[in-house]
Every structure is written in C-alpha cells, then in structure tokens.
Enzyme design. Structure first.
Site, PDB file in Angstrom:
ATOM      1  N   LYS A  91      -5.731   0.506 -11.620  1.00  0.00           N
ATOM      2  CA  LYS A  91      -4.300   0.197 -11.564  1.00  0.00           C
ATOM      3  C   LYS A  91      -3.799  -0.354 -12.906  1.00  0.00           C
ATOM      4  O   LYS A  91      -4.567  -0.496 -13.848  1.00  0.00           O
ATOM      5  CB  LYS A  91      -4.028  -0.760 -10.406  1.00  0.00           C
ATOM      6  CG  LYS A  91      -4.482  -0.199  -9.036  1.00  0.00           C
ATOM      7  CD  LYS A  91      -3.669   0.996  -8.566  1.00  0.00           C
ATOM      8  CE  LYS A  91      -4.347   1.835  -7.504  1.00  0.00           C
ATOM      9  NZ  LYS A  91      -4.305   1.359  -6.151  1.00  0.00           N
TER      10      LYS A  91
HETATM   11  C1  LIG Z   1      -4.678   1.612  -4.632  1.00  0.00           C
HETATM   12  C2  LIG Z   1      -3.679   1.680  -3.541  1.00  0.00           C
HETATM   13  C3  LIG Z   1      -3.758   0.884  -2.398  1.00  0.00           C
HETATM   14  C4  LIG Z   1      -4.937   0.014  -2.095  1.00  0.00           C
HETATM   15  O1  LIG Z   1      -5.204  -0.916  -3.079  1.00  0.00           O
HETATM   16  P1  LIG Z   1      -6.532  -1.769  -3.006  1.00  0.00           P
HETATM   17  O2  LIG Z   1      -6.255  -2.926  -3.925  1.00  0.00           O
HETATM   18  O3  LIG Z   1      -7.645  -0.898  -3.498  1.00  0.00           O
HETATM   19  O4  LIG Z   1      -6.748  -2.202  -1.609  1.00  0.00           O
HETATM   20  C5  LIG Z   1      -2.733   0.938  -1.476  1.00  0.00           C
HETATM   21  N1  LIG Z   1      -1.672   1.750  -1.649  1.00  0.00           N
HETATM   22  C6  LIG Z   1      -1.566   2.558  -2.718  1.00  0.00           C
HETATM   23  C7  LIG Z   1      -0.357   3.428  -2.860  1.00  0.00           C
HETATM   24  C8  LIG Z   1      -2.576   2.566  -3.694  1.00  0.00           C
HETATM   25  O5  LIG Z   1      -2.472   3.372  -4.756  1.00  0.00           O
END
Ligand SMILES: *Cc1c(COP(=O)(O)O)cnc(C)c1O
Length: 388
Positions: free
Chosen positions: A188
């Site tokens: 991210k």
């Molecule tokens: C990555 C992601 C999640 C989950 O995030 P985590 O921190 O891995 O639990 C949820 N929604 C979207 C749209 C994502 O891209």
C-alpha cells in the site's frame, strides 16, 4: 531471454534508514506491543487527515478496521450492506463477519468505482450501510453517494485501502463517511508490514473501536503496566485481538512523514506510463477528475485480446517471464466460488466489474522504482502490446 536479470517485485515498498532506526529503537526500548509509538502514529495520522487524535485508532489490518467499524454500527442478521464487486475480498468478508448480508452494486465502467445509480437500484428497506472503495486511489462520486446515504439514512464506510492521499473537492477521503478504514499492508501507499487504521466521525465510536480491538477490555496494557500504578481491567464486551504493535507504528511514523514525497514519485511514474502507452490498443486509466486528488495506488491497463492479440493472462505470464512483477486488482467478487455458493452471485450479474476484472492488469507503481525499472516496464509492455 528476460529483459532484466533481477525480478522487479510488484509493490515493493520504499523503506528509509529512519524506519530502520525507529524499529531498532523500539526493539531496544523493551516495549514492543501497543504503546507510545502507536499513540504517536495515531496522532500523526489524525493530523494528516485534519482530525482530532480521538477520532483515529490504529489496528493490525484494514480488514480488522472494516470488521470493527461494522461491529460498532451494530448490524443485525438480515441487515443489508451495499458494496462494490470490484474490490479485495476483505471488504465483503468483513460485512459477512459482522453478521450482515452483502449486496453488490456494479461499477462505473470508466472510473471502476461503485456507480451511484447502481446503489440506488439495490436499496431495500433492509439496507443499513454502504461500503465504498476509492478504487486505485480515485475518489468515488461522493456528492452523489452522500446524497443517497442521507436520503435513505444509511451509514457510509469508506474502504480507503488505496486512498490515503485521495481528496474530493478539497475534502480528504475518509472524512465523508461515519467510518473510514486504511491499510498499511506491504504493497500500500503507507506501510507498516501489516497494519490498519480506523477513523470515525464520532469520537465515541473510536472509543468503542479501541476497546473492541483489544478483547473488549476497559484499559489497554500500556496503561495497566506503566509506572502510574497497577490497575485492574474489566471486560465490557466480547472483543477481538486487532491492536497494532509499536514495532509496526515505528515504521508507520516515518512512512507517513514521506507520504507526499512518495506520492509525487508515483504521480511521476503514472504520468510516464500514460504518455508511453497512449498509442497502444489498450484502455488506460482516466486522468484524475478535476478538483480531486488521485492517490496513484494502482496503475492499471485493460487488455482486450480482440485488440491486442494477447490475452490478459498471457500478458501476465509474459511480464513475469520478463522478470517484471504484475498484479490483478481484482477478479470481480462473483468470480469466486464461495460467493457464488453462498449468495448465488454470478459474474454476468455485474457485467462492468466482470469485464474489468477479466481484462485488468496492475503495473509496478512503487516509489521505490528507479528510472531503469520504469524504462524496463515501458519497453516490455510496449513490445507485448504492439501488434506486428
Ligand atoms: C488491501 C485491501 C484491504 C485489506 O487490507 P489489509 O490491511 O491487508 O487487511 C481491504 N480493501 C481493499 C480495497 C484493499 O486493497
């Protein structure tokens, strides 16, 4: 022969010496769990979103953030929550874990965000909430969505996993809804390894999120074991184990300090791709809408084999064979057997998300990329998609 001798890892984060030093400092401090660094990270995050510190709570994933938000909303069995079919499975799973029923509303085929008209079309007297995703970092149509939510008295939860930097008409993503959930997963825009954040409009909701994130206990460990005297805790609710550690926050503090620099790097790469691929027979992302800030989390192409002579999956194979990591964000939710069996959803029922999910590819878009990496991506993509 592959283009590169080293594999370009998709979504590899840009980590500086200050992150490394802060983690070492945490390890040496003797306090690894939820403590002063988490509090510092929360304060910095609140400042970034122009909120009060009591409006944010760090947790161990965006999935946990989504689940907690929906638990705090007090969803009951039979309640319906509308969301997008073009998202990571966690968005939908959190609705199910909270005991409610997910209902999908198809995306806009140009922006890939949930279509407000499709939301209106599936609202019923059981609808309680909308969970939207600012896909790839592009702001959803918040005027239209908030108007629908207000008209029908619905809770809005923003899945901001792609959208930490996103703004819509000068307003920061995550501050429209009752709740917003952020991810600090490794790929991210801001990372802590694993990690997440909940922000809420109402401070009492964050108090409950914090309690539920730590077993439903009334006092967290940092406050119980610090030098201000022993205190008992009491369990007020049946909670979860979703707290963030100081080791994670140590990374996050410095990642957040670099958020705008890293954003500019990705904006630059995004622009280079837009130019380089302008004449290829593929659908490029729309330019960001006027009066919005795009978070540039994903750079996506749609590969239509009728136009390119290569299927999306063959393109993925060829990119990987050329040592360039790629991603698919996402096969539409109804492509997965669990949801087909549980809810009877079929991909064809959400045709825009189905088409995008079957054609989409994410190219590397990390602030860690150097000019050579970007040129390699451009060269390989261009050679694979230029018909002889
Ligand atoms: C990555 C992601 C999640 C989950 O995030 P985590 O921190 O891995 O639990 C949820 N929604 C979207 C749209 C994502 O891209």
């Amino acid at each position: 022969m592959s283009k590169r001798d080293k594999f370009l890892v998709f979504g590899a984060p840009s980590i500086g010496q200050s992150e490394i030093d802060e983690v070492v400092d945490t390890l040496q401090s003797g306090w690894l769990g939820t403590g002063p660094k988490v509090a510092k990270f929360e304060k910095a995050f609140a400042a970034y979103k122009a909120l009060a510190p009591a409006q944010v709570a760090a947790v161990n994933s965006c999935t946990a953030a989504l689940h907690l938000s929906m638990v705090v909303v007090n969803l009951q069995a039979g309640d319906e929550v509308i969301t997008t079919p073009l998202t990571f499975c966690a968005t939908v799973n959190a609705i199910i874990h909270a005991g409610a029923t997910p209902v999908l509303a198809d995306i806009d085929p140009d922006t890939f965000n949930i279509d407000p008209d499709a939301i209106e079309a599936v609202i019923s007297d059981k609808t309680k909430a909308i969970v939207l995703v600012h896909f790839a970092g592009r702001a959803c149509d918040m005027d239209a969505i908030m108007a629908i939510a207000n008209k029908h008295n619905l809770i809005v939860i923003e899945d901001c996993a792609h959208a930490i930097e996103t703004e819509y008409k000068g307003v920061k993503a995550g501050t429209f809804g009752h709740f917003a959930c952020f991810s600090f997963y490794v790929t991210k825009n801001v990372i802590t390894g694993e990690g997440g954040m909940v922000i809420a409009k109402h401070q009492q909701d964050i108090s409950r999120v914090k309690m539920l994130a730590l077993h439903g206990m009334t006092k967290d460990a940092w406050h119980r074991f610090s030098d201000t005297g022993f205190k008992h805790y009491y369990v007020a609710e049946c909670g979860f184990k979703y707290n963030m550690m100081d080791i994670q926050a140590a990374i996050g503090i410095h990642q957040l300090a670099s958020v705008e620099d890293n954003w500019k790097c990705r904006q630059n790469i995004w622009g280079q791709y837009q130019q380089a691929f302008a004449n290829l027979p593929v659908q490029l992302p729309l330019e960001p809408e006027l009066n919005t800030k795009h978070a540039y989390h994903l750079y996506t192409l749609l590969i239509d084999s009728d136009k390119t002579g290569i299927t999306r999956d063959e393109f993925l194979t060829q990119m990987t064979a050329n040592n360039i990591g790629v991603g698919v964000h996402y096969l539409s939710i109804p492509e997965h057997p669990f949801y087909q069996q549980k809810f009877g959803w079929q991909p064809e029922d959400y045709p825009h998300a189905m088409k995008v999910g079957r054609q989409i590819v994410s190219l590397p878009l990390s602030a860690k990329l150097v000019e050579n990496d970007i040129n390699d991506v451009i060269e390989v993509v261009t050679s694979l998609l230029s018909r002889p």
